[in-house]
Design an enzyme around this catalytic site. Sequence first.
Site, PDB file in Angstrom:
ATOM      1  CB  ILE B   4      -1.047   0.036   1.155  1.00 51.47           C
ATOM      2  CG1 ILE B   4      -0.395  -0.227   2.517  1.00 51.47           C
ATOM      3  CG2 ILE B   4      -2.172  -0.944   0.904  1.00 51.47           C
ATOM      4  CD1 ILE B   4      -1.369  -0.077   3.683  1.00 51.47           C
ATOM      5  CE  LYS B   5       4.142   6.565   2.674  1.00 53.17           C
ATOM      6  NZ  LYS B   5       4.584   7.000   3.988  1.00 53.17           N
ATOM      7  N   GLY B   7       7.973   3.750   0.881  1.00 54.28           N
ATOM      8  CA  GLY B   7       8.687   4.928   1.388  1.00 54.28           C
ATOM      9  C   GLY B   7      10.154   4.871   1.025  1.00 54.28           C
ATOM     10  CB  ALA B   8      13.006   7.153   1.745  1.00 55.25           C
ATOM     11  CB  ALA B  10       9.678   0.953   5.472  1.00 55.14           C
ATOM     12  CE  LYS B  11       9.584  -2.608  -1.973  1.00 59.83           C
ATOM     13  NZ  LYS B  11      10.022  -3.798  -2.703  1.00 59.83           N
ATOM     14  CB  ILE B  12       3.283   0.298   4.210  1.00 59.73           C
ATOM     15  CG1 ILE B  12       4.269   1.399   4.574  1.00 59.73           C
ATOM     16  CG2 ILE B  12       2.243   0.052   5.296  1.00 59.73           C
ATOM     17  CD1 ILE B  12       4.926   1.265   5.897  1.00 59.73           C
ATOM     18  CG  ASP B 121       6.836  12.193   8.409  1.00 56.28           C
ATOM     19  OD1 ASP B 121       6.725  13.372   8.024  1.00 56.28           O
ATOM     20  OD2 ASP B 121       6.753  11.211   7.645  1.00 56.28           O
TER      21      ASP B 121
END
Lengths: 328, 206
Positions: B4-5, B7-8, B10-12, B121
């Site tokens: 679903i996402k 990032g720089a 991590a993967k979600i 964040d």
Amino acid sequence: MISLGIEGTAHTLGIAIVEKINEKCKILSNESRMYKPAKGGIHPREAANHHAMHLPSLLHESIKKAGVEIKEIDLIGFSIGPGLGPCLRTVATAARTIAIKYKKPIMGVNHCIAHLEIGKALTGSHDPVLLYASGGNTQVISLLEKKYRIFGETLDIGIGNCLDKFGRAIGIPFPAGPHIEKLARKGRKYIPLPYSVKGMDVSFSGILTAALSLIKNESIEDMAYSLQETCFSMLAEVTERAMAHLEKEEVLLGGGVASNMRLQEIMKKMAMERGAKFFVPSRQYLVDNGAMIAWTAILMHEAGYRMSLGDTKVRQNFRTDEVEVKWS
Amino acid sequence: MELIKRGAEAKIYRAKWMGKEVVIKRRVRKGYRIKELDEEIRRRRTKEEAFLMAETRRAGVSVPIIYYIDTVKMEIVMEYIGGKRIKDFIDDENEETQKKICRMIGESVAKMHSHGIIHGDLTTSNMILADKLYFIDFGLGMKSFENEARGVDMHLLMEAFNAAHRNEKLFKWVFEAYGENFDEADEVKRKIDEIIKRGRYMRRVS
């Protein structure tokens, strides 16, 4: 337009003649002399004396090499900051003298912006995130809303400073970077060191302290290897964060430490993994040089910037985001 | 598992785990780092993030429940929160509801800050309203009782509101509630002004 640029923010005195022709940067000459301390690190006054002593001959060399007459030069650029006060003042005095004597316009240039602009001009990068890694400076810079903003930087010492101090402790002369790079190639074992990334900022002083406390027990090759891997990975990480955050697809290197091949390799790999482009100019334009000052002075002049002599007071803590980028 | 996402670092994923709806945050290998260093960093950050989430819960602020931490795969398995991101709906609410939500945000951040938790964040994408207000993504978080760190945290939240939302009263309400629930808010306000002058944290908030 032809410009003469004088760089002298720290240990390097650089004088170059640059021409902007058909929107391209043509370097007619780029000469430099580097102050090397007999022992220890840079002594600001000694460095300034070095610059004062070498300026006249270097100026002649640069003009001769470029094959131009002084009357053909349209603009005198100099590094107005950031940097060491005595060095900046020496170079500023020289620039003012030339400007007055030959009735040329003068332009004080931000040293960090100059690194970025020369990198762009020589590599063809358009909208990069710059990792500027040198002795005193370690910053991640990119253009956002008309200013070169600093998205990440060292919270204490510069990366080059960290390497130099480590070098001094193991008996390597200044600048220590190239020697450490050679040693590191023979290193095999990774010795854990603190990895200090805070958001988009880095810090090197703790790593240095840890490395210095370990040199007695470990081989210097392994230590050099571990120090490089730790520090350079941190730099790659914060640069990547800035790229992800800004959604930019180009990374550009600048600064003397960027001539380290291992750092280049790490940064290139980071760029590849994110499908971004990697740019690095040749070594003589990574280290402090006159060409970057001359070139940026032209960009500023053409964008309408003008300076009177009263505006040329040096700025030791000049930040990149204090300049409005009208030329990009 | 559904990504679903990305990032720089991590993967979600959204997934099923032991019969539960979960979110899996996996820190991905960075090829530019040597293996020893890369694994150590990812392991430490996975642990630290989980620790910070637990601390936040202890401070009385809702976060997803952590079901499992895997320091080999470098992942955190956590509760899936089936609400709406603040970012996606707050603009469509009436002022009364907006004010209520903003006050909840201010109060929650005050709780975190008084317990030495810096989220790192704080954007309206990292807040979910379900049965309660949940905070997610502590990947850039840290423990600190310094007003500088709190100022940076709040400044980012301010930027997030100014950049992504129309009603400029929103952050005012957040800060109002923050001030009522945190004694050092005035000092944090001064830090925010200092940070604005530095200009370096200006960012594009998504």
